[in-house]
Scaffold this motif. Structure first.
Motif, mmCIF file in Angstrom:
data_model
loop_
_atom_site.group_PDB
_atom_site.id
_atom_site.type_symbol
_atom_site.label_atom_id
_atom_site.label_comp_id
_atom_site.label_asym_id
_atom_site.label_seq_id
_atom_site.Cartn_x
_atom_site.Cartn_y
_atom_site.Cartn_z
ATOM 1 N N PHE A 94 0.864 -1.075 -0.339
ATOM 2 C CA PHE A 94 -0.212 -0.197 -0.092
ATOM 3 C C PHE A 94 1.044 1.352 -0.190
ATOM 4 O O PHE A 94 2.283 0.947 0.768
ATOM 5 N N ASP A 125 -11.773 -0.002 -0.003
ATOM 6 C CA ASP A 125 -12.674 -1.039 -1.084
ATOM 7 C C ASP A 125 -12.361 -2.641 -0.895
ATOM 8 O O ASP A 125 -13.454 -2.750 -0.944
ATOM 9 N N GLN A 178 -7.495 -0.218 -6.260
ATOM 10 C CA GLN A 178 -8.317 0.010 -5.707
ATOM 11 C C GLN A 178 -7.467 0.443 -3.969
ATOM 12 O O GLN A 178 -6.599 0.336 -3.222
ATOM 13 N N THR A 179 -8.483 0.666 -3.198
ATOM 14 C CA THR A 179 -8.086 1.264 -1.813
ATOM 15 C C THR A 179 -8.354 1.021 -0.619
ATOM 16 O O THR A 179 -9.471 -0.669 -0.867
ATOM 17 N N SER A 201 -8.287 6.945 2.706
ATOM 18 C CA SER A 201 -8.249 5.307 2.601
ATOM 19 C C SER A 201 -7.000 5.428 1.734
ATOM 20 O O SER A 201 -6.904 5.618 0.431
ATOM 21 N N THR A 202 -6.110 4.264 2.067
ATOM 22 C CA THR A 202 -4.860 4.038 1.643
ATOM 23 C C THR A 202 -4.877 3.133 0.025
ATOM 24 O O THR A 202 -5.535 2.337 0.001
ATOM 25 N N ILE A 203 -4.280 3.198 -0.657
ATOM 26 C CA ILE A 203 -4.758 2.819 -1.748
ATOM 27 C C ILE A 203 -3.600 1.417 -2.237
ATOM 28 O O ILE A 203 -2.274 1.164 -1.644
ATOM 29 N N CYS A 204 -3.453 0.709 -2.611
ATOM 30 C CA CYS A 204 -2.804 -0.731 -3.372
ATOM 31 C C CYS A 204 -2.016 -0.186 -4.379
ATOM 32 O O CYS A 204 -3.188 -0.249 -5.510
ATOM 33 N N ALA A 259 -8.425 3.406 6.094
ATOM 34 C CA ALA A 259 -10.001 3.095 5.806
ATOM 35 C C ALA A 259 -10.666 3.775 5.386
ATOM 36 O O ALA A 259 -11.962 3.911 5.367
#
Length: 309
Positions: free
Chosen positions: A6, A61, A57-58, A46-49, A41
């Motif tokens: 992430f 998500d 996706q966050t 929200s941190t992003i993958c 989250a």
């Protein structure tokens, strides 16, 4: 499945500058950043993958749509994980316990914990206070502007773990680099801020009424009673610092190749050294999700902090 990396979120702060960027190698961070959210989250942050097959996706998500990674259906994501590097003292603050939070219109209270990645000799934090009750707090301290006499301090060292239950008066000081765990409600009441001014010459607002309503006077809460549980690994050591209803926090000190598997998902962040996980390179500042019951191989010479609930 495998581990999922992430991208951290930079968080500006009046007490931040470039230490987070420089220490963790976050080269794309601007100046003025006090902390990085390694895992969040929150709806607005929200941190992003950055790993396939979920790239872009966050974390929110994934939590909402891919519970096979977590196995915590019908719950809200429980924590925010931060990497904090203050270059000035933080405000003295308090978080409410859940009953008080509900009275003040928040969904839940907030317990917190700090692991000191680095701490200079002689470092302290604000941890507790000397007031016996609310009348004593106002009559003998606040009304007389006796802030320094009110607060208690706790000595901290590299490798220390400090638990901050809701209701405790606390503040991080400049010069330490900290892995921070907090329950995922972004509620903090500022009790005192040293009359510090922002770039426009304004003092930041205090939340004294809410802070006092949230404050605990229980002396037992002002003792950092941490009882780590250590386990030897194939090549290294595991230390569980705390495990309660809010979070479980573990340190992995890796000195070679280790084959590991956990019964829960784990939010992992490298805080020292370098190595590999499942053949992928790891270095300080990297954060990755270990899915539920995922077997993985970690190797190298590094320290990893992990949080779950």
């Amino acid at each position: 499945m495998s581990v999922l990396f992430f991208k951290p979120i930079p968080r500006p702060a009046i007490w931040g500058h470039t230490l987070v960027k420089d220490y963790f190698g976050f080269d794309d961070f601007p100046e003025g950043i006090g902390q990085a959210w390694a895992f969040s989250a929150q709806k607005d942050a929200s941190t992003i993958c950055i790993s396939d097959p979920y790239k872009g996706q966050t974390l929110l998500d994934l939590w909402n749509n891919h519970q096979e990674l977590f196995h915590h259906q019908d719950e809200e994501f429980p924590v925010i994980i931060s990497l904090v590097a203050p270059e000035d003292d933080l405000s003295i603050q308090v978080h409410p316990a859940t009953p008080i939070a509900h009275q003040l219109g928040y969904k839940m209270g907030k317990n917190e914990a700090w692991y000191f990645i680095e701490s200079k000799p002689g470092s302290q934090i604000v941890y507790g206070h000397h007031a016996k009750n609310e009348d004593d707090l106002y009559n003998n301290y606040i009304n007389k502007n006796r802030w320094e006499e009110l607060i208690k301090h706790l000595d901290v060292h590299t490798g220390d773990f400090v638990y901050l239950p809701a209701g405790i008066l606390h503040a991080m000081k400049k010069g330490s680099i900290v892995y921070e765990i907090q329950q995922a409600t972004d509620v903090t009441f500022r009790f005192y801020d040293y009359h510090r001014k922002d770039a426009q010459g304004h003092e930041r607002p205090l939340h004294l009424k809410q802070a006092v309503a949230s404050l605990s006077y229980d002396p037992k809460k002002m003792i950092n009673d941490i009882r780590p549980v250590e386990t030897l690994l194939e090549n290294g050591k595991q230390t569980v610092f705390i495990s309660n209803d809010s979070f479980t926090v573990t340190r992995l000190e890796i000195t070679g190749i280790n084959h590991l598997q956990y019964d829960n998902y784990e939010l992992a962040t490298v805080v020292k050294g370098k190595g590999k996980v499942n053949g992928q390179k790891l270095s300080i500042g990297d954060s990755f999700l270990i899915p539920y019951q995922e077997e993985f191989v970690v190797e190298g010479n590094l320290t990893i902090m992990m949080t779950t609930r």
